[in-house]
Scaffold this active site. Structure first.
Site, PDB file in Angstrom:
ATOM      1  N   SER A 141       0.852  -1.194   0.000  1.00 13.93           N
ATOM      2  CA  SER A 141       0.000   0.000   0.000  1.00 13.93           C
ATOM      3  C   SER A 141       0.885   1.241   0.000  1.00 13.93           C
ATOM      4  O   SER A 141       1.998   1.220   0.537  1.00 13.93           O
ATOM      5  CB  SER A 141      -0.872   0.020   1.261  1.00 13.93           C
ATOM      6  OG  SER A 141      -1.522   1.282   1.384  1.00 13.93           O
ATOM      7  N   TYR A 155      -1.631  -0.696  10.281  1.00 17.44           N
ATOM      8  CA  TYR A 155      -1.783  -1.200   8.905  1.00 17.44           C
ATOM      9  C   TYR A 155      -0.595  -0.764   8.045  1.00 17.44           C
ATOM     10  O   TYR A 155       0.002  -1.570   7.321  1.00 17.44           O
ATOM     11  CB  TYR A 155      -3.098  -0.672   8.340  1.00 17.44           C
ATOM     12  CG  TYR A 155      -3.307  -0.847   6.860  1.00 17.44           C
ATOM     13  CD1 TYR A 155      -3.749  -2.062   6.340  1.00 17.44           C
ATOM     14  CD2 TYR A 155      -3.093   0.213   5.972  1.00 17.44           C
ATOM     15  CE1 TYR A 155      -3.961  -2.204   4.968  1.00 17.44           C
ATOM     16  CE2 TYR A 155      -3.304   0.066   4.614  1.00 17.44           C
ATOM     17  CZ  TYR A 155      -3.741  -1.146   4.112  1.00 17.44           C
ATOM     18  OH  TYR A 155      -3.949  -1.287   2.765  1.00 17.44           O
TER      19      TYR A 155
HETATM   20  P1  NAP Z   1     -11.451  -5.775   0.504  1.00 18.31           P
HETATM   21  O1  NAP Z   1     -12.360  -5.251  -0.564  1.00 18.31           O
HETATM   22  O2  NAP Z   1     -11.743  -5.479   1.933  1.00 18.31           O
HETATM   23  O3  NAP Z   1     -11.344  -7.376   0.306  1.00 18.31           O
HETATM   24  C1  NAP Z   1     -10.567  -8.113   1.192  1.00 18.31           C
HETATM   25  C2  NAP Z   1     -10.435  -9.539   0.692  1.00 18.31           C
HETATM   26  O4  NAP Z   1      -9.478 -10.217   1.525  1.00 18.31           O
HETATM   27  C3  NAP Z   1     -11.719 -10.333   0.789  1.00 18.31           C
HETATM   28  O5  NAP Z   1     -11.736 -11.252  -0.292  1.00 18.31           O
HETATM   29  C4  NAP Z   1     -11.573 -11.084   2.119  1.00 18.31           C
HETATM   30  O6  NAP Z   1     -12.302 -12.306   2.162  1.00 18.31           O
HETATM   31  C5  NAP Z   1     -10.087 -11.354   2.105  1.00 18.31           C
HETATM   32  N1  NAP Z   1      -9.497 -11.560   3.430  1.00 18.31           N
HETATM   33  C6  NAP Z   1      -9.429 -10.698   4.468  1.00 18.31           C
HETATM   34  N2  NAP Z   1      -8.788 -11.254   5.506  1.00 18.31           N
HETATM   35  C7  NAP Z   1      -8.432 -12.503   5.110  1.00 18.31           C
HETATM   36  C8  NAP Z   1      -7.761 -13.587   5.723  1.00 18.31           C
HETATM   37  N3  NAP Z   1      -7.298 -13.495   6.983  1.00 18.31           N
HETATM   38  N4  NAP Z   1      -7.577 -14.719   5.032  1.00 18.31           N
HETATM   39  C9  NAP Z   1      -8.047 -14.827   3.749  1.00 18.31           C
HETATM   40  N5  NAP Z   1      -8.682 -13.844   3.104  1.00 18.31           N
HETATM   41  C10 NAP Z   1      -8.888 -12.702   3.786  1.00 18.31           C
HETATM   42  O7  NAP Z   1      -9.948  -5.302   0.263  1.00 18.31           O
HETATM   43  P2  NAP Z   1      -9.258  -4.515  -0.959  1.00 18.31           P
HETATM   44  O8  NAP Z   1      -9.492  -3.073  -0.761  1.00 18.31           O
HETATM   45  O9  NAP Z   1      -9.585  -5.155  -2.259  1.00 18.31           O
HETATM   46  O10 NAP Z   1      -7.718  -4.764  -0.595  1.00 18.31           O
HETATM   47  C11 NAP Z   1      -6.948  -5.797  -1.188  1.00 18.31           C
HETATM   48  C12 NAP Z   1      -5.503  -5.527  -0.847  1.00 18.31           C
HETATM   49  O11 NAP Z   1      -5.120  -4.255  -1.362  1.00 18.31           O
HETATM   50  C13 NAP Z   1      -5.222  -5.475   0.661  1.00 18.31           C
HETATM   51  O12 NAP Z   1      -3.985  -6.088   0.938  1.00 18.31           O
HETATM   52  C14 NAP Z   1      -5.149  -3.995   0.947  1.00 18.31           C
HETATM   53  O13 NAP Z   1      -4.340  -3.717   2.065  1.00 18.31           O
HETATM   54  C15 NAP Z   1      -4.539  -3.490  -0.349  1.00 18.31           C
HETATM   55  N6  NAP Z   1      -4.788  -2.071  -0.577  1.00 18.31           N
HETATM   56  C16 NAP Z   1      -6.061  -1.605  -0.735  1.00 18.31           C
HETATM   57  C17 NAP Z   1      -6.249  -0.249  -0.942  1.00 18.31           C
HETATM   58  C18 NAP Z   1      -7.615   0.359  -1.145  1.00 18.31           C
HETATM   59  O14 NAP Z   1      -7.714   1.592  -1.206  1.00 18.31           O
HETATM   60  N7  NAP Z   1      -8.668  -0.435  -1.235  1.00 18.31           N
HETATM   61  C19 NAP Z   1      -5.148   0.617  -0.980  1.00 18.31           C
HETATM   62  C20 NAP Z   1      -3.879   0.106  -0.790  1.00 18.31           C
HETATM   63  C21 NAP Z   1      -3.706  -1.243  -0.596  1.00 18.31           C
HETATM   64  P3  NAP Z   1     -13.736 -12.393   2.960  1.00 18.31           P
HETATM   65  O15 NAP Z   1     -14.668 -11.457   2.257  1.00 18.31           O
HETATM   66  O16 NAP Z   1     -14.148 -13.837   2.836  1.00 18.31           O
HETATM   67  O17 NAP Z   1     -13.444 -11.959   4.375  1.00 18.31           O
END
Ligand code: NAP
Length: 246
Positions: A141, A155
């Protein structure tokens, strides 16, 4: 057929990545933690387009569940040539002075320990001479650079740890046919911001982004897919900031 494991492949960036990788010819192991309907919806969407995918449950913070997930993948047809360490969590926006030990441990258990465990199991299978090589992409991130003050420094610190994992592991396994790279997304439209207590966070912060907008999951998927692909065959230990210039 080459298989790629996308952790947290059921929603948000992971979902977009699973869909894109399937279109590019990968068999996708769509990992999820608890929402099986979301994972099955991704698998169904991939199969409707003629691609190949299967859902695999595991909480990546739990070593036994990670071992069982890799055993499941081993039992499927296909060679595990890719890993996208995408699953990640954050909690309610807060200052460091308000953070409980339990919360910090939970963030690190998923984001850091989970990524380490998945890297370990993937490397065992991919490394030359037993394996045929492969590629790993760690989804970090921009918070690893900014520190996310007043929001979630726990985080941000976990993402900085992931970046160190990317650097160190890339050097360890470069001679064994495995490339390891990182992507640092900025503000992306997913449900994750609601977990931080502010569903509209991306729109609030968009004016601070040089490109004046938040990003879409599909834009991050493109970056991940490129790093996984043979087009990036001489790239390892690298980071791509996909954050609109931020
Ligand atoms: P999200 O929409 O909240 O989706 C999270 C996903 O991770 C879901 O499929 C969830 O499954 C799964 N998950 C969470 N905890 C888990 C665990 N312990 N074991 C297995 N699966 C797990 O997240 P996102 O925004 O797409 O983020 C994806 C990645 O991008 C993350 O690493 C996040 O830190 C990074 N990121 C996101 C942003 C942003 O702005 N969105 C920015 C920078 C980085 P369930 O639904 O079954 O719980």
């Amino acid at each position: 057929m080459n298989t790629v494991l996308v952790t947290g492949g059921s929603r948000g960036i992971g979902r977009a990545t699973s869909l894109l990788l399937a279109r590019q010819g990968w068999q996708v192991a769509v990992n999820y933690r608890s929402r099986i309907d979301e994972a099955e919806s991704v698998v169904n969407a991939i199969e409707r387009e003629g691609g190949s995918a299967f859902a695999v449950q595991a909480d990546i913070a739990d070593e036994q569940q990670v071992m069982a997930m890799f055993a499941h993948i081993d039992a499927e047809q296909g060679y595990l040539a890719g890993l996208v360490n995408n699953a990640g969590i954050l909690f309610q926006q807060a200052r460091v002075s308000q953070l409980s030990a339990e919360r910090i441990q939970r963030v690190f258990a998923t984001n850091v320990l989970g990524s380490f465990l998945c890297c370990r199991e993937a490397v065992k299978r991919m490394a030359h001479p037993q394996g045929r090589g492969g590629a790993i992409v760690n989804v970090s991130s921009a918070a690893a650079r900014t520190g996310a003050p007043g929001e979630y420094v726990d985080y941000a610190a976990s993402k900085a740890a992931m970046d160190a994992l990317t650097t160190g592991l890339s050097l360890e396994v470069a001679a064994q046919g495995i490339r390891v790279n990182g992507v640092r997304p900025g503000f992306i439209y997913t449900d994750m911001h609601a977990d931080g207590g502010e569903p509209g966070r991306v729109d609030r912060l968009a004016p601070l982004v040089p490109m004046q907008r938040g990003g879409q999951p599909a834009e991050i998927a493109e970056t991940i897919a490129w790093l996984l692909s043979d087009a990036a065959s001489y790239v390892t230990g690298a980071f791509i900031d996909a954050a609109g210039g931020r």
